[in-house]
Design a protein around this motif. Structure first.
Motif, PDB file in Angstrom:
ATOM      1  N   VAL A   1       0.843  -1.207   0.000  1.00 50.74           N
ATOM      2  CA  VAL A   1       0.000   0.000   0.000  1.00 50.74           C
ATOM      3  C   VAL A   1       0.874   1.252   0.000  1.00 50.74           C
ATOM      4  O   VAL A   1       0.578   2.231  -0.693  1.00 50.74           O
ATOM      5  CB  VAL A   1      -0.963  -0.020   1.197  1.00 50.74           C
ATOM      6  CG1 VAL A   1      -1.665   1.317   1.379  1.00 50.74           C
ATOM      7  CG2 VAL A   1      -1.992  -1.125   1.036  1.00 50.74           C
ATOM      8  N   ALA A   2       1.976   1.238   0.743  1.00 51.56           N
ATOM      9  CA  ALA A   2       2.869   2.400   0.794  1.00 51.56           C
ATOM     10  C   ALA A   2       3.528   2.642  -0.560  1.00 51.56           C
ATOM     11  O   ALA A   2       3.664   3.794  -0.993  1.00 51.56           O
ATOM     12  CB  ALA A   2       3.929   2.200   1.869  1.00 51.56           C
ATOM     13  N   ILE A   3       3.925   1.582  -1.249  1.00 51.52           N
ATOM     14  CA  ILE A   3       4.518   1.745  -2.583  1.00 51.52           C
ATOM     15  C   ILE A   3       3.491   2.317  -3.551  1.00 51.52           C
ATOM     16  O   ILE A   3       3.793   3.193  -4.358  1.00 51.52           O
ATOM     17  CB  ILE A   3       5.094   0.405  -3.089  1.00 51.52           C
ATOM     18  CG1 ILE A   3       6.342   0.054  -2.289  1.00 51.52           C
ATOM     19  CG2 ILE A   3       5.414   0.453  -4.574  1.00 51.52           C
ATOM     20  CD1 ILE A   3       6.877  -1.336  -2.537  1.00 51.52           C
ATOM     21  N   TYR A   4       2.256   1.846  -3.457  1.00 50.52           N
ATOM     22  CA  TYR A   4       1.193   2.396  -4.298  1.00 50.52           C
ATOM     23  C   TYR A   4       0.982   3.882  -4.007  1.00 50.52           C
ATOM     24  O   TYR A   4       0.857   4.698  -4.928  1.00 50.52           O
ATOM     25  CB  TYR A   4      -0.103   1.618  -4.079  1.00 50.52           C
ATOM     26  CG  TYR A   4      -1.285   2.237  -4.764  1.00 50.52           C
ATOM     27  CD1 TYR A   4      -1.442   2.133  -6.139  1.00 50.52           C
ATOM     28  CD2 TYR A   4      -2.233   2.955  -4.048  1.00 50.52           C
ATOM     29  CE1 TYR A   4      -2.515   2.717  -6.779  1.00 50.52           C
ATOM     30  CE2 TYR A   4      -3.311   3.548  -4.678  1.00 50.52           C
ATOM     31  CZ  TYR A   4      -3.446   3.428  -6.043  1.00 50.52           C
ATOM     32  OH  TYR A   4      -4.500   4.014  -6.669  1.00 50.52           O
ATOM     33  N   LEU A   5       0.950   4.249  -2.726  1.00 53.76           N
ATOM     34  CA  LEU A   5       0.761   5.660  -2.369  1.00 53.76           C
ATOM     35  C   LEU A   5       1.914   6.534  -2.848  1.00 53.76           C
ATOM     36  O   LEU A   5       1.707   7.661  -3.286  1.00 53.76           O
ATOM     37  CB  LEU A   5       0.589   5.803  -0.854  1.00 53.76           C
ATOM     38  CG  LEU A   5      -0.726   5.290  -0.288  1.00 53.76           C
ATOM     39  CD1 LEU A   5      -0.714   5.378   1.235  1.00 53.76           C
ATOM     40  CD2 LEU A   5      -1.888   6.078  -0.854  1.00 53.76           C
ATOM     41  N   VAL A   6       3.133   6.027  -2.769  1.00 56.34           N
ATOM     42  CA  VAL A   6       4.290   6.788  -3.261  1.00 56.34           C
ATOM     43  C   VAL A   6       4.182   6.980  -4.769  1.00 56.34           C
ATOM     44  O   VAL A   6       4.429   8.072  -5.286  1.00 56.34           O
ATOM     45  CB  VAL A   6       5.612   6.070  -2.880  1.00 56.34           C
ATOM     46  CG1 VAL A   6       6.777   6.613  -3.671  1.00 56.34           C
ATOM     47  CG2 VAL A   6       5.874   6.210  -1.399  1.00 56.34           C
ATOM     48  N   ALA A   7       3.767   5.932  -5.481  1.00 56.29           N
ATOM     49  CA  ALA A   7       3.637   6.050  -6.938  1.00 56.29           C
ATOM     50  C   ALA A   7       2.544   7.038  -7.311  1.00 56.29           C
ATOM     51  O   ALA A   7       2.691   7.800  -8.269  1.00 56.29           O
ATOM     52  CB  ALA A   7       3.340   4.682  -7.542  1.00 56.29           C
ATOM     53  N   VAL A   8       1.460   7.070  -6.557  1.00 51.90           N
ATOM     54  CA  VAL A   8       0.373   7.999  -6.856  1.00 51.90           C
ATOM     55  C   VAL A   8       0.756   9.424  -6.478  1.00 51.90           C
ATOM     56  O   VAL A   8       0.568  10.358  -7.255  1.00 51.90           O
ATOM     57  CB  VAL A   8      -0.918   7.570  -6.130  1.00 51.90           C
ATOM     58  CG1 VAL A   8      -1.970   8.660  -6.192  1.00 51.90           C
ATOM     59  CG2 VAL A   8      -1.456   6.294  -6.730  1.00 51.90           C
ATOM     60  N   LYS A   9       1.324   9.598  -5.288  1.00 50.15           N
ATOM     61  CA  LYS A   9       1.611  10.947  -4.800  1.00 50.15           C
ATOM     62  C   LYS A   9       2.790  11.598  -5.517  1.00 50.15           C
ATOM     63  O   LYS A   9       2.722  12.748  -5.929  1.00 50.15           O
ATOM     64  CB  LYS A   9       1.899  10.919  -3.302  1.00 50.15           C
ATOM     65  CG  LYS A   9       2.101  12.285  -2.713  1.00 50.15           C
ATOM     66  CD  LYS A   9       2.243  12.250  -1.217  1.00 50.15           C
ATOM     67  CE  LYS A   9       2.381  13.652  -0.675  1.00 50.15           C
ATOM     68  NZ  LYS A   9       2.517  13.647   0.769  1.00 50.15           N
ATOM     69  N   TYR A  10       3.884  10.877  -5.647  1.00 49.57           N
ATOM     70  CA  TYR A  10       5.085  11.456  -6.239  1.00 49.57           C
ATOM     71  C   TYR A  10       5.189  11.175  -7.728  1.00 49.57           C
ATOM     72  O   TYR A  10       6.095  11.649  -8.388  1.00 49.57           O
ATOM     73  CB  TYR A  10       6.326  10.978  -5.485  1.00 49.57           C
ATOM     74  CG  TYR A  10       6.285  11.416  -4.046  1.00 49.57           C
ATOM     75  CD1 TYR A  10       6.549  12.731  -3.698  1.00 49.57           C
ATOM     76  CD2 TYR A  10       5.932  10.534  -3.042  1.00 49.57           C
ATOM     77  CE1 TYR A  10       6.495  13.151  -2.395  1.00 49.57           C
ATOM     78  CE2 TYR A  10       5.880  10.940  -1.724  1.00 49.57           C
ATOM     79  CZ  TYR A  10       6.161  12.240  -1.408  1.00 49.57           C
ATOM     80  OH  TYR A  10       6.089  12.652  -0.113  1.00 49.57           O
ATOM     81  N   GLY A  11       4.283  10.385  -8.230  1.00 53.61           N
ATOM     82  CA  GLY A  11       4.056  10.212  -9.655  1.00 53.61           C
ATOM     83  C   GLY A  11       5.199   9.676 -10.469  1.00 53.61           C
ATOM     84  O   GLY A  11       6.345   9.693 -10.092  1.00 53.61           O
ATOM     85  N   GLY A  12       4.807   9.228 -11.620  1.00 53.34           N
ATOM     86  CA  GLY A  12       5.765   8.741 -12.591  1.00 53.34           C
ATOM     87  C   GLY A  12       5.998   9.798 -13.640  1.00 53.34           C
ATOM     88  O   GLY A  12       6.179  10.979 -13.358  1.00 53.34           O
ATOM     89  N   ALA A  13       5.933   9.388 -14.887  1.00 49.63           N
ATOM     90  CA  ALA A  13       6.197  10.286 -16.002  1.00 49.63           C
ATOM     91  C   ALA A  13       5.040  11.265 -16.186  1.00 49.63           C
ATOM     92  O   ALA A  13       3.883  10.935 -15.955  1.00 49.63           O
ATOM     93  CB  ALA A  13       6.402   9.485 -17.274  1.00 49.63           C
ATOM     94  N   THR A  14       5.358  12.450 -16.626  1.00 51.96           N
ATOM     95  CA  THR A  14       4.331  13.440 -16.922  1.00 51.96           C
ATOM     96  C   THR A  14       3.870  13.282 -18.364  1.00 51.96           C
ATOM     97  O   THR A  14       4.553  12.680 -19.190  1.00 51.96           O
ATOM     98  CB  THR A  14       4.861  14.872 -16.718  1.00 51.96           C
ATOM     99  OG1 THR A  14       5.967  15.059 -17.594  1.00 51.96           O
ATOM    100  CG2 THR A  14       5.286  15.096 -15.282  1.00 51.96           C
ATOM    101  N   ASP A  15       2.711  13.840 -18.664  1.00 51.34           N
ATOM    102  CA  ASP A  15       2.184  13.744 -20.024  1.00 51.34           C
ATOM    103  C   ASP A  15       2.934  14.645 -20.996  1.00 51.34           C
ATOM    104  O   ASP A  15       3.000  14.366 -22.179  1.00 51.34           O
ATOM    105  CB  ASP A  15       0.703  14.114 -20.048  1.00 51.34           C
ATOM    106  CG  ASP A  15      -0.137  13.073 -19.331  1.00 51.34           C
ATOM    107  OD1 ASP A  15       0.336  11.929 -19.208  1.00 51.34           O
ATOM    108  OD2 ASP A  15      -1.247  13.404 -18.902  1.00 51.34           O
TER     109      ASP A  15
END
Length: 125
Positions: A72-86
């Motif tokens: 869950v923490a890894i998912y939250l980090v991926a959502v909050k701090y994001g991956g690539a921008t559009d």
């Protein structure tokens, strides 16, 4: 002295920032945020698993809680701090032309603004 400078401790007033422009966090802020999110997920869900283990007198839920908390923490980090921008990042044409021009690669700028020949190894011409 005016009363405003004594009330604020002599600090300058802050300039207003537009509502659509948020301050960008530094690299250490991002690192501590990610670390805190990962550790808190692991600790909170692991502690919940430990409590369930104590209640049921088992030893499996602390591991399950730790794995679930980390996921869950890894998912939250991926959502909050994001991956690539559009939007792709672009390099301005002026800075790119300065880098790729032949005059920039063969001559160096000195601190005074003059151009000097490239330096060679000792004994070479």
């Amino acid at each position: 002295m005016d009363s405003a400078s004594t009330r604020d401790g002599g600090r300058r007033p802050r300039t207003a920032r537009p509502a659509d422009q948020e301050p960008r966090p530094s690299g250490s802020d991002l690192g501590w945020g990610i670390t805190g999110t990962l550790l808190s997920g692991l600790i909170v869900w692991g502690a919940a698993g430990w409590l369930v283990d104590r209640w049921l007198d088992t030893r499996v839920f602390i591991v399950v809680g730790g794995i679930v908390g980390l996921a869950v923490a890894i998912y939250l980090v991926a959502v909050k701090y994001g991956g690539a921008t559009d939007q792709p990042t672009t390099i301005s044409s002026t800075s790119y032309s300065k880098i790729s021009s032949s005059s920039y690669s063969t001559y160096r700028r000195t601190p005074g603004g003059r151009r000097s020949r490239p330096r060679t190894q000792k004994g070479q011409r």
